[in-house]
Design an enzyme around this catalytic site. Structure first.
Site, PDB file in Angstrom:
ATOM      1  N   ARG A  66      30.991  41.014  49.268  1.00 49.39           N
ATOM      2  CA  ARG A  66      31.680  42.278  49.537  1.00 49.39           C
ATOM      3  C   ARG A  66      30.693  43.332  50.028  1.00 49.39           C
ATOM      4  O   ARG A  66      29.588  43.440  49.496  1.00 49.39           O
ATOM      5  CB  ARG A  66      32.362  42.776  48.262  1.00 49.39           C
ATOM      6  CG  ARG A  66      33.309  43.925  48.461  1.00 49.39           C
ATOM      7  CD  ARG A  66      34.117  44.251  47.229  1.00 49.39           C
ATOM      8  NE  ARG A  66      33.872  43.351  46.117  1.00 49.39           N
ATOM      9  CZ  ARG A  66      33.099  43.670  45.085  1.00 49.39           C
ATOM     10  NH1 ARG A  66      32.471  44.815  45.037  1.00 49.39           N
ATOM     11  NH2 ARG A  66      32.951  42.802  44.086  1.00 49.39           N
ATOM     12  N   SER A  73      40.158  43.753  48.071  1.00 49.14           N
ATOM     13  CA  SER A  73      40.873  43.920  46.802  1.00 49.14           C
ATOM     14  C   SER A  73      41.252  45.388  46.586  1.00 49.14           C
ATOM     15  O   SER A  73      41.960  45.966  47.381  1.00 49.14           O
ATOM     16  CB  SER A  73      40.029  43.358  45.652  1.00 49.14           C
ATOM     17  OG  SER A  73      40.751  43.385  44.449  1.00 49.14           O
ATOM     18  N   HIS A  74      40.730  45.997  45.498  1.00 45.66           N
ATOM     19  CA  HIS A  74      41.096  47.373  45.173  1.00 45.66           C
ATOM     20  C   HIS A  74      39.998  48.364  45.562  1.00 45.66           C
ATOM     21  O   HIS A  74      40.053  49.533  45.187  1.00 45.66           O
ATOM     22  CB  HIS A  74      41.370  47.495  43.666  1.00 45.66           C
ATOM     23  CG  HIS A  74      40.182  47.152  42.824  1.00 45.66           C
ATOM     24  ND1 HIS A  74      39.829  45.849  42.581  1.00 45.66           N
ATOM     25  CD2 HIS A  74      39.260  47.924  42.218  1.00 45.66           C
ATOM     26  CE1 HIS A  74      38.726  45.839  41.832  1.00 45.66           C
ATOM     27  NE2 HIS A  74      38.365  47.084  41.606  1.00 45.66           N
ATOM     28  N   LYS A 128      36.758  36.115  49.164  1.00 50.12           N
ATOM     29  CA  LYS A 128      36.903  35.280  47.974  1.00 50.12           C
ATOM     30  C   LYS A 128      36.991  33.844  48.475  1.00 50.12           C
ATOM     31  O   LYS A 128      37.779  33.549  49.385  1.00 50.12           O
ATOM     32  CB  LYS A 128      38.159  35.672  47.190  1.00 50.12           C
ATOM     33  CG  LYS A 128      38.066  37.072  46.576  1.00 50.12           C
ATOM     34  CD  LYS A 128      39.341  37.472  45.848  1.00 50.12           C
ATOM     35  CE  LYS A 128      39.192  38.859  45.220  1.00 50.12           C
ATOM     36  NZ  LYS A 128      40.441  39.318  44.570  1.00 50.12           N
ATOM     37  N   ASP A 177      45.257  43.309  46.991  1.00 56.14           N
ATOM     38  CA  ASP A 177      45.448  41.976  47.567  1.00 56.14           C
ATOM     39  C   ASP A 177      46.431  41.119  46.777  1.00 56.14           C
ATOM     40  O   ASP A 177      46.586  39.937  47.049  1.00 56.14           O
ATOM     41  CB  ASP A 177      44.115  41.245  47.740  1.00 56.14           C
ATOM     42  CG  ASP A 177      43.413  40.944  46.422  1.00 56.14           C
ATOM     43  OD1 ASP A 177      43.599  41.709  45.453  1.00 56.14           O
ATOM     44  OD2 ASP A 177      42.663  39.954  46.350  1.00 56.14           O
ATOM     45  N   ASP A 215      46.639  40.000  43.610  1.00 54.24           N
ATOM     46  CA  ASP A 215      46.331  39.012  42.567  1.00 54.24           C
ATOM     47  C   ASP A 215      46.312  39.618  41.163  1.00 54.24           C
ATOM     48  O   ASP A 215      46.069  38.913  40.189  1.00 54.24           O
ATOM     49  CB  ASP A 215      45.024  38.256  42.863  1.00 54.24           C
ATOM     50  CG  ASP A 215      43.799  39.148  42.954  1.00 54.24           C
ATOM     51  OD1 ASP A 215      43.907  40.359  42.697  1.00 54.24           O
ATOM     52  OD2 ASP A 215      42.715  38.622  43.294  1.00 54.24           O
ATOM     53  N   HIS A 241      44.345  40.213  35.968  1.00 56.23           N
ATOM     54  CA  HIS A 241      44.433  38.859  36.533  1.00 56.23           C
ATOM     55  C   HIS A 241      45.098  37.942  35.500  1.00 56.23           C
ATOM     56  O   HIS A 241      44.671  37.888  34.351  1.00 56.23           O
ATOM     57  CB  HIS A 241      43.035  38.293  36.824  1.00 56.23           C
ATOM     58  CG  HIS A 241      42.331  38.933  37.969  1.00 56.23           C
ATOM     59  ND1 HIS A 241      42.479  38.510  39.270  1.00 56.23           N
ATOM     60  CD2 HIS A 241      41.452  39.964  38.015  1.00 56.23           C
ATOM     61  CE1 HIS A 241      41.725  39.247  40.059  1.00 56.23           C
ATOM     62  NE2 HIS A 241      41.084  40.138  39.326  1.00 56.23           N
TER      63      HIS A 241
END
Length: 463
Positions: free
Chosen positions: A20, A108-109, A118, A244, A246, A329
């Site tokens: 990332r 993601s966030h 990922k 995303d 998840d 998660h």
């Protein structure tokens, strides 16, 4: 591509759970092509033949996905491009189409300027040493050459049908769905309507600038719109997703946030009702009420390290039926695949709540304690790990019943717990405290304060 570029892929983008960085700064198109080439080379070493590639709704997703694909193809690995999908849909596509190998282009966030990857190869989520091994491949130019085949595949209908065939609600439900302009917005409302729900949509149009609020349901402030919608409509419950898709957040009709460790109690009771003796995994940040609850419902509790890749590795090792993290998660292996899937977790939650006459009673009756949110001490890069190591070696907790060091330092007392651990994604020390009453909470915090300041007297603490 010249050797200077090979050497210049920044070390800091190779994180514990993923890769990332900041787009066009630490994560450039050239870097991403090299990362793709390294991933493909690793796939070939593992005798894999194809990799699914998906992306979330970030503005940089298309160009980074193209660069990643170009790199993978250069290694001789085939690419199946599934386009813009939620992360669990990429995992599903990897499972269905590519021998459980896939790469998700997602931030993601994280803020809009970030993006990353990922990675799962042959069912193994790359983390820690296996992430670093990709960096070493690039630095050593240990990259295989070939000419992979490119194809596209739309996984949406297959994925949604698989969930709808599995999950059955006892009655139609009226729900709020907040996707925070993340990629889940393209799929979640459709899924829950297919299950028979009436859906009030909040910020379900995908917009990588996240104009309304940040797509992170673990931050209470990001749930204000859900709380307001529940208060002003006939909706029974609110679901919120991260960028995303998840991770899952839950809000009750009364506006109370049901944090993921308490959501996990519901999932555990449900799964164990059909599978007595099953193992349930949870991370070190979860409530101390969880292990007794699992035992009470004829399950075997397993506490483990925080991090989706570490939890997945433990799932593979133990063959547990269910796992969950404080971050939201959920990994459901009973009737599903064991990858973290916020959309499927939401469907399973609605299924079990649809059996109930009074949803709020079920949610509010879950065991609870006084606890702090996740507290953070910002430190210099690497200093968090040094501090935790020093605490593990030198701290003294006289009233402790148990000291757990699988991930940082979790100290169990008769009436609560304290946790200090080094974040694997940012240079912070993460702290969390829980107790039966305010007095016990203050005592436990003082115990941690004394030990931390004995090691680092000038450290400013957030409690």
């Amino acid at each position: 591509m010249n050797d200077d570029l090979i050497q210049s892929v920044p070390h800091e983008i190779f994180k514990a759970y993923d890769i990332r960085g900041i787009v066009d700064k630490t994560l450039t198109i050239a870097h991403v092509e090299k990362i793709g080439h390294a991933i493909g080379s690793e796939a070939r070493t593992r005798q894999l033949t194809s990799i699914a590639v998906g992306r979330d709704g970030r503005l940089s997703g298309v160009s980074l996905s193209e660069a990643l694909t170009k790199g993978i193809l250069k290694s001789g690995i085939n690419v199946v491009d599934v386009g813009m999908v939620a992360t669990p849909m990429l995992y599903f596509a990897a499972h269905e189409l590519c021998g459980y190998s896939g790469v998700m282009v997602t931030g993601s966030h994280n803020p809009p300027e970030y993006n990353g990857f990922k990675i799962v190869l042959g069912g193994e989520t790359l983390a820690a040493e296996t992430i670093q091994a990709l960096r070493l491949r690039i630095e050593n130019n240990d990259l295989k050459q070939g000419d992979g085949h490119y194809s596209r595949h739309d996984i949406k209908e297959t994925y949604l049908k698989r969930i709808v065939d599995d999950v059955k609600l006892d009655r139609p439900m009226n729900i709020v769905v907040d996707c925070g302009n993340g990629v889940a917005g393209a799929f979640a409302p459709t899924l829950y309507r297919m299950l028979g729900c009436e859906v009030i949509e909040l910020f379900c149009d995908v917009d990588g600038t996240f104009p309304n609020h940040h797509p992170d349901p673990s931050v209470p402030d990001n749930l204000r719109d859900v709380i307001h919608a529940l208060a002003t409509t006939d909706a029974e419950i609110g679901l919120a997703f991260d960028g995303d898709g998840d991770r899952l957040g839950i809000v009750t009709k009364a506006g109370n946030i049901i944090y993921p460790d308490r959501q996990l109690m519901l999932f555990a009771a449900d799964v164990l009702s059909r599978n007595p003796g099953g193992q349930i995994i949870f991370d070190v940040k979860c409530t101390r009420n969880l292990a007794p609850w699992i035992k009470q419902h004829n399950g075997v509790p397993i506490m483990w390290k925080t991090g989706h890749s570490f939890i997945k590795a433990k799932l593979r090792e133990t063959n547990a039926l269910l796992a969950g993290e404080m971050s939201g998660h959920f990994f459901i292996k009973e009737r599903w695949y064991g990858f973290d899937d916020g959309l499927y977790a939401g469907a399973r939650l609605l299924e079990l709540l649809s059996h109930a006459e009074n949803i709020d009673a079920i949610l509010h009756d879950l065991p609870d304690s006084i606890n702090t949110p996740e507290l953070q001490i910002k430190v210099e890069e690497g200093e968090n790990h040094v501090l935790i190591a020093a605490l593990q070696q030198n701290a003294s907790f006289d009233d402790a019943q148990q000291i757990i060091t699988i991930d940082g330092l979790r100290v169990e007392y008769e009436d609560g717990f304290g946790l200090a651990r080094a974040s694997n994604t940012t240079p912070v020390v993460v702290l969390r405290f829980e107790a039966e009453n305010e007095l016990a909470l203050k005592r436990i915090q003082q115990d941690f304060r004394d030990n931390i300041q004995r090691i680092k007297p000038d450290m400013v603490l957030p409690f």
